[in-house]
Design an enzyme around this catalytic site. Structure first.
Site, PDB file in Angstrom:
ATOM      1  N   LYS A 118       9.616  -3.972   6.638  1.00 54.41           N
ATOM      2  CA  LYS A 118       9.021  -3.090   5.623  1.00 54.41           C
ATOM      3  C   LYS A 118      10.134  -2.494   4.781  1.00 54.41           C
ATOM      4  CE  LYS A 118       4.854  -1.632   4.519  1.00 54.41           C
ATOM      5  NZ  LYS A 118       3.597  -2.372   4.744  1.00 54.41           N
TER       6      LYS A 118
HETATM    7  P1  NAD Z   1      -2.279   1.680  -3.600  1.00 55.50           P
HETATM    8  O1  NAD Z   1      -1.070   2.385  -4.031  1.00 55.50           O
HETATM    9  O2  NAD Z   1      -2.827   0.582  -4.455  1.00 55.50           O
HETATM   10  O3  NAD Z   1      -3.473   2.720  -3.361  1.00 55.50           O
HETATM   11  C1  NAD Z   1      -3.344   3.838  -2.537  1.00 55.50           C
HETATM   12  C2  NAD Z   1      -4.527   4.737  -2.838  1.00 55.50           C
HETATM   13  O4  NAD Z   1      -4.526   5.831  -1.927  1.00 55.50           O
HETATM   14  C3  NAD Z   1      -4.517   5.333  -4.243  1.00 55.50           C
HETATM   15  O5  NAD Z   1      -5.834   5.331  -4.748  1.00 55.50           O
HETATM   16  C4  NAD Z   1      -4.054   6.773  -4.004  1.00 55.50           C
HETATM   17  O6  NAD Z   1      -4.507   7.657  -5.011  1.00 55.50           O
HETATM   18  C5  NAD Z   1      -4.728   7.032  -2.688  1.00 55.50           C
HETATM   19  N1  NAD Z   1      -4.191   8.150  -1.945  1.00 55.50           N
HETATM   20  C6  NAD Z   1      -2.913   8.535  -1.760  1.00 55.50           C
HETATM   21  N2  NAD Z   1      -2.877   9.636  -0.999  1.00 55.50           N
HETATM   22  C7  NAD Z   1      -4.164   9.922  -0.675  1.00 55.50           C
HETATM   23  C8  NAD Z   1      -4.797  10.927   0.081  1.00 55.50           C
HETATM   24  N3  NAD Z   1      -4.110  11.860   0.682  1.00 55.50           N
HETATM   25  N4  NAD Z   1      -6.130  10.895   0.192  1.00 55.50           N
HETATM   26  C9  NAD Z   1      -6.855   9.937  -0.412  1.00 55.50           C
HETATM   27  N5  NAD Z   1      -6.315   8.984  -1.144  1.00 55.50           N
HETATM   28  C10 NAD Z   1      -5.001   8.985  -1.275  1.00 55.50           C
HETATM   29  O7  NAD Z   1      -1.977   1.144  -2.117  1.00 55.50           O
HETATM   30  P2  NAD Z   1      -2.740   0.011  -1.313  1.00 55.50           P
HETATM   31  O8  NAD Z   1      -1.978  -1.241  -1.467  1.00 55.50           O
HETATM   32  O9  NAD Z   1      -4.176   0.061  -1.637  1.00 55.50           O
HETATM   33  O10 NAD Z   1      -2.492   0.498   0.199  1.00 55.50           O
HETATM   34  C11 NAD Z   1      -3.357   1.422   0.834  1.00 55.50           C
HETATM   35  C12 NAD Z   1      -3.131   1.352   2.347  1.00 55.50           C
HETATM   36  O11 NAD Z   1      -3.366   0.010   2.791  1.00 55.50           O
HETATM   37  C13 NAD Z   1      -1.715   1.691   2.798  1.00 55.50           C
HETATM   38  O12 NAD Z   1      -1.762   2.299   4.061  1.00 55.50           O
HETATM   39  C14 NAD Z   1      -1.066   0.311   2.937  1.00 55.50           C
HETATM   40  O13 NAD Z   1       0.047   0.323   3.814  1.00 55.50           O
HETATM   41  C15 NAD Z   1      -2.236  -0.443   3.508  1.00 55.50           C
HETATM   42  N6  NAD Z   1      -2.129  -1.887   3.374  1.00 55.50           N
HETATM   43  C16 NAD Z   1      -1.990  -2.449   2.146  1.00 55.50           C
HETATM   44  C17 NAD Z   1      -1.907  -3.837   2.046  1.00 55.50           C
HETATM   45  C18 NAD Z   1      -1.838  -4.536   0.711  1.00 55.50           C
HETATM   46  O14 NAD Z   1      -1.957  -5.762   0.690  1.00 55.50           O
HETATM   47  N7  NAD Z   1      -1.689  -3.834  -0.397  1.00 55.50           N
HETATM   48  C19 NAD Z   1      -1.923  -4.627   3.198  1.00 55.50           C
HETATM   49  C20 NAD Z   1      -2.092  -4.004   4.446  1.00 55.50           C
HETATM   50  C21 NAD Z   1      -2.189  -2.633   4.500  1.00 55.50           C
END
Ligand code: NAD
Length: 455
Positions: A118
């Site tokens: 990561k």
């Molecule tokens: P992103 O940046 O596209 O979206 C994150 C979202 O969370 C945004 O809408 C933001 O406003 C919101 N957010 C931030 N703090 C918050 C809070 N306190 N309460 C509510 N909403 C909040 O990120 P993403 O890629 O969608 O990732 C989201 C989660 O999924 C993370 O934990 C990431 O590690 C996990 N994840 C992502 C992927 C991927 O392929 N992108 C894969 C596996 C896991």
């Protein structure tokens, strides 16, 4: 929201350091693996490396601004390191270590031949211009140098980064390694630059397949499919937005969504297109017409069938888990539930489909992208989705079967523990998270031993 940097404990003195939590989750699983050599287990729990880089960029306003970036590789026994790059103002080295270790276990759960890694840069992408983000990305990747590579460590998108960022990573690395096929150095790229069809929504789609499979296997008595179920989703970014769309296409009603600015609630269902438009226009889902504004804390307590955390770590804790009204939690975020909250939710009879299973669709399609890149191929989206469904169904079955197997052999396991003189509390039936960790730790340990510990 409680942050990780300023506050490592809740008012209930709960540990919130994600790396300590990740290690506790491993420790718990190891109790059900009596033959696991303790020295080997200690090694498997720790990251191989954590690289820290510090670098400046000249921002659009003409000032020199300095940044810190990290890249952790947790384990490469099963293949090259694999894991996203996060741009967030509060990211810490322990958070990066934890996320890297969850990647190792996740890849093992879905049998994708990668290890865990990561990366992160401490920055607020909302406060940087488009050009600043490009410069920051190029400088970060050049500082990482050959610590990343198509066969050593392969980044992907995470919070605060997207396909466009991945294109810049590819271009930077490719300029540093001319004359080679470097497409496989990063996944989650735009489709016209070697990205895979279906990658953008893969994390959400994978979670959708896992949920559907678990329901079809009777995880929630009386509910065998998604049609008519109500969902609350925390986080309306890449993962949360696509999850809302995919679950709603299957007949579920999305009754609450939120982002970092707050959330909205509509018991009759939210118009998702209007929500996306509103977020694009105003920067948040808050204030959407025909909904009531709620806080992020309130979203977690909304009456619904399924709660999907899709934002950040430590959202469900000992101080709020008791108020959850959902019947099932599907962790699309990494690390959204603390061990104390796990216990509270389990006592309330609310099962959790854990992150290292439920959000593994992203890394699965990243693997498909990497294979396509290495073969110079482009697979049809339907083929990608079909392969993803197969992988997620097999992984879900593997984890739920392991849970049943462990829970039906607790006495035998207890006896085996006594024979090898392992102290500890009596073994109790395990939840899905622990089953997923048992599957993963066992696989990585077996591969490590089969390869042999060098020299
Ligand atoms: P992103 O940046 O596209 O979206 C994150 C979202 O969370 C945004 O809408 C933001 O406003 C919101 N957010 C931030 N703090 C918050 C809070 N306190 N309460 C509510 N909403 C909040 O990120 P993403 O890629 O969608 O990732 C989201 C989660 O999924 C993370 O934990 C990431 O590690 C996990 N994840 C992502 C992927 C991927 O392929 N992108 C894969 C596996 C896991």
């Amino acid at each position: 929201m409680l942050t990780k940097t300023n506050q490592s404990h809740t008012a209930f003195d709960e540990e919130l350091n994600p790396f300590v939590i990740a290690q506790r989750q491993c420790d718990n699983a190891a109790r059900y693996l009596p033959n696991l050599e303790p020295g080997l287990f200690e090694f498997l729990k720790r990251p191989d490396t954590l690289i820290t880089v510090e670098f400046p960029i000249v921002t659009s306003s003409g000032e020199v601004e300095n940044f810190i970036g990290y890249r952790a590789v947790h384990n490469r026994a099963r293949g090259p390191g694999k894991g996203g790059i996060r741009y967030h103002p509060e990211v810490t080295p322990d958070e990066v270590r934890a996320l890297a270790s969850w990647m190792t276990w996740k890849c093992a759960v879905v049998s994708v031949p990668f290890g865990g890694a990561k990366g992160a840069v401490v920055c607020d992408p909302k406060k940087l211009s488009h050009t600043d983000i490009q410069h920051l990305t190029r400088r970060f990747i050049s500082q990482l140098g050959d610590n990343i590579g198509p066969h050593t460590d392969i980044p992907a998108p995470d919070v605060g980064t997207n396909a466009e960022t991945m294109a810049i990573i590819y271009d930077t690395y490719d300029n540093m390694h001319r004359g080679e096929n470097n497409l496989g150095v990063v996944t989650g790229k735009p489709v016209h630059i070697g990205g895979s069809l279906g990658r953008e929504e893969a994390t959400a789609r994978g979670g959708f397949f896992v949920t559907a499979r678990a329901l079809s296997r009777g995880m929630l008595p009386g509910l065998t499919d998604l049609d008519g179920l109500s969902l609350a989703i925390q986080g309306f970014g890449n993962v949360g937005r696509h999850a809302a769309r995919l679950f709603s296409q299957a007949g579920a009603r999305i009754v609450a969504v939120s982002d970092s600015q707050g959330g909205v609630h509509a018991p009759g269902g939210i118009d998702l297109e209007a929500a996306s438009r509103h977020k694009q226009e105003t920067g948040s889902v808050s204030g959407l017409t025909d909904t009531n504004d709620i806080t992020n804390a309130e979203l977690l307590h909304v009456p619904c069938d399924i709660l999907i955390p899709a934002a950040l770590e430590n959202q469900l804790r000992s101080d709020n888990a008791g108020n959850v009204k959902a019947r099932l939690i599907v962790e699309l975020a990494n690390g959204p539930t603390t061990p104390e909250a796990d216990t509270i939710l389990s006592d309330k009879g609310i099962p959790i489909l854990p992150d290292i299973l439920a959000n593994a669709g992203g890394v699965t399609v990243s693997y498909f992208e990497w294979v396509q890149n290495n073969k110079n191929e482009q697979w049809a989206e339907a083929d990608v989705n079909a392969k993803l469904e197969l992988t997620m169904n097999q992984a879900t079955d593997g984890v739920l079967d392991k849970q049943a197997e462990v829970n039906s052999s607790l006495e035998t396991l207890e006896e085996a523990r006594r024979e090898v003189h392992r102290p500890g509390d009596e073994l109790v039936p395990i939840d899905v998270r622990t089953a997923a960790f048992v599957v993963a730790v066992q696989k990585v340990a077996e591969v490590t031993l089969a390869r042999g510990i060098w020299p």
